[in-house]
Write a protein that holds these residues in place. Structure first.
Motif, mmCIF file in Angstrom:
data_model
loop_
_atom_site.group_PDB
_atom_site.id
_atom_site.type_symbol
_atom_site.label_atom_id
_atom_site.label_comp_id
_atom_site.label_asym_id
_atom_site.label_seq_id
_atom_site.Cartn_x
_atom_site.Cartn_y
_atom_site.Cartn_z
ATOM 1 N N ASP A 105 0.845 -1.074 0.076
ATOM 2 C CA ASP A 105 -0.085 0.061 0.106
ATOM 3 C C ASP A 105 0.804 1.201 -0.116
ATOM 4 O OD1 ASP A 105 -2.145 -1.480 -0.061
ATOM 5 O OD2 ASP A 105 -2.133 -1.527 2.210
ATOM 6 N N PRO A 106 0.571 2.330 -0.661
ATOM 7 C CA PRO A 106 1.379 3.419 -0.726
ATOM 8 C C PRO A 106 1.391 4.035 0.694
ATOM 9 C CG PRO A 106 -0.447 3.519 -2.374
ATOM 10 C CD PRO A 106 -0.538 2.348 -1.626
ATOM 11 N N GLU A 124 5.629 11.113 -14.957
ATOM 12 C CA GLU A 124 4.681 10.677 -14.342
ATOM 13 C C GLU A 124 3.876 9.544 -15.159
ATOM 14 O OE1 GLU A 124 2.405 13.152 -11.433
ATOM 15 O OE2 GLU A 124 4.004 14.494 -11.621
ATOM 16 N N GLN A 138 3.810 1.006 -11.816
ATOM 17 C CA GLN A 138 3.365 -0.111 -12.391
ATOM 18 C C GLN A 138 4.341 -0.310 -13.517
ATOM 19 O OE1 GLN A 138 -0.568 0.022 -14.130
ATOM 20 N NE2 GLN A 138 -0.548 -2.401 -14.152
ATOM 21 N N THR A 189 1.561 5.397 -10.689
ATOM 22 C CA THR A 189 -0.041 4.913 -10.206
ATOM 23 C C THR A 189 -0.307 5.321 -8.958
ATOM 24 O OG1 THR A 189 0.962 2.900 -9.044
ATOM 25 C CG2 THR A 189 0.357 2.758 -11.497
ATOM 26 N N SER A 190 0.330 5.976 -7.988
ATOM 27 C CA SER A 190 -0.148 6.843 -6.903
ATOM 28 C C SER A 190 0.807 8.015 -6.702
ATOM 29 C CB SER A 190 0.056 5.874 -5.657
ATOM 30 O OG SER A 190 -0.482 6.578 -4.384
ATOM 31 N N ARG A 191 0.217 9.010 -6.763
ATOM 32 C CA ARG A 191 0.868 10.374 -6.773
ATOM 33 C C ARG A 191 1.151 10.990 -5.392
ATOM 34 N NH1 ARG A 191 -1.403 10.209 -11.569
ATOM 35 N NH2 ARG A 191 -0.052 11.088 -13.485
ATOM 36 N N SER A 192 0.558 10.347 -4.559
ATOM 37 C CA SER A 192 0.503 11.073 -2.988
ATOM 38 C C SER A 192 1.777 10.941 -2.458
ATOM 39 C CB SER A 192 -0.301 10.051 -1.994
ATOM 40 O OG SER A 192 0.101 8.777 -2.143
ATOM 41 N N GLU A 193 2.711 9.908 -2.610
ATOM 42 C CA GLU A 193 4.193 9.966 -2.120
ATOM 43 C C GLU A 193 4.854 10.942 -2.944
ATOM 44 O OE1 GLU A 193 7.144 8.107 0.676
ATOM 45 O OE2 GLU A 193 4.853 8.305 0.433
ATOM 46 N N GLY A 209 3.603 -0.138 -4.342
ATOM 47 C CA GLY A 209 2.240 0.379 -5.230
ATOM 48 C C GLY A 209 2.418 1.743 -5.754
ATOM 49 N N LEU A 210 3.411 2.281 -6.207
ATOM 50 C CA LEU A 210 3.604 3.517 -6.485
ATOM 51 C C LEU A 210 3.825 3.648 -8.014
ATOM 52 C CD1 LEU A 210 6.127 5.075 -3.679
ATOM 53 C CD2 LEU A 210 3.491 5.092 -3.809
#
Length: 274
Positions: free
Chosen positions: A58-59, A77, A168, A186-190, A165-166
């Motif tokens: 999980d991120p 990105e 792919q 795939t997950s921009r939060s980090e 999970g950051l």
């Protein structure tokens, strides 16, 4: 009399037992036990259900290694390709593996050289690869260490970001070419949090912790300033960047030898014809 007048004059028949309203209750009875209608409208509150802990993959569940942070910043990105030369990025990630060994206490300085202190290497696969290579080739220079481990260090950084999970992985490598594999974010939060931390240090003057200072130092000497947040006040930001990279404050804790090794990145890059 009232009942007779209702029946004879007004023609109103008395209510049957089924039509009569329920008897009035005292207020204390209402508080003691709510009626069915009240319970339907205002059900008893439910206790919140505990959320299961985030698992690996999980991120945001685990801190990124310095090498993973470098790759995440360098990735486009959308396309999932590096915005800078892969060999330049891989050398920066390789240098980050040395820093991870230094932070873990695995490496120490002795007579101007980096030697194994006896502690266990960190769990970072790139740092483990660097430690194994240093043990098997103690006669090599730090430049040779960086070059020898760079491809493996970059691969492990991609793998780590994927497992968290950051990014792919898309495609496959053909004849060892980096460009045949893409890693879109795939997950921009980090990534947003990472850029925000760097902006706070470079643009707002916040003092960095030792790992953030080490990240900035590697990016600076590897010529990867463009992957860091850009904005107004370029002159002040460049002054701040140079001050951190030259070993002031937290970066000084790295020690002279490890800083000299990282500072040698421009020469290594130039000799590699980048």
């Amino acid at each position: 009399m009232q009942q007779w007048m209702c029946e004879q004059v007004l023609g109103i028949e008395p209510a049957t037992e089924n039509e009569k309203p329920p008897p009035r209750r005292a207020q204390a009875d209402k508080w003691a036990k709510p009626s069915p209608d009240f319970a339907d409208v205002c059900p008893e509150p439910q206790l919140p259900v505990a959320r299961p802990p985030l698992k690996r993959g999980d991120p945001m569940t685990e801190d990124l290694t310095i090498g993973e942070q470098i790759v995440l910043l360098a990735l486009d990105e959308e396309t999932g390709t590096l915005r800078e030369a892969p060999l330049r990025v891989s050398l920066a990630v390789s240098a980050a593996a040395l820093l991870e060994l230094s932070f873990s206490g695995y490496l120490t300085e002795r007579n101007g050289a980096l030697v194994v202190a006896g502690a266990s290497p960190p769990v970072d696969p790139a740092a483990v690869a660097m430690a194994e290579h240093m043990q098997s080739h103690p006669e090599e220079t730090s430049r040779e260490w960086l070059l020898a481990v760079r491809e493996q260090a970059l691969d492990t950084a991609y793998q780590g970001l994927s497992e968290k999970g950051l990014v792919q992985k898309q495609g496959r490598r053909v004849l060892g070419a980096f460009g045949s594999v893409k890693y879109p974010v795939t997950s921009r939060s980090e990534l947003v949090a990472l850029r925000g931390r760097l902006a706070a240090v470079l643009a707002q003057g916040q003092d960095p912790d030792e790992r953030t200072a080490a990240l900035i130092t590697v990016l600076h000497h590897a010529g990867l300033q463009t992957v860091m947040p850009q904005g107004p006040g370029a002159e002040a930001r460049e002054y701040r960047l140079t001050a951190i990279a030259e070993g002031q404050r937290p970066a000084a804790a790295l020690g002279d030898t490890i800083r000299i090794t990282v500072a040698a990145l421009p020469a290594v890059i130039a000799s590699s014809a980048l």
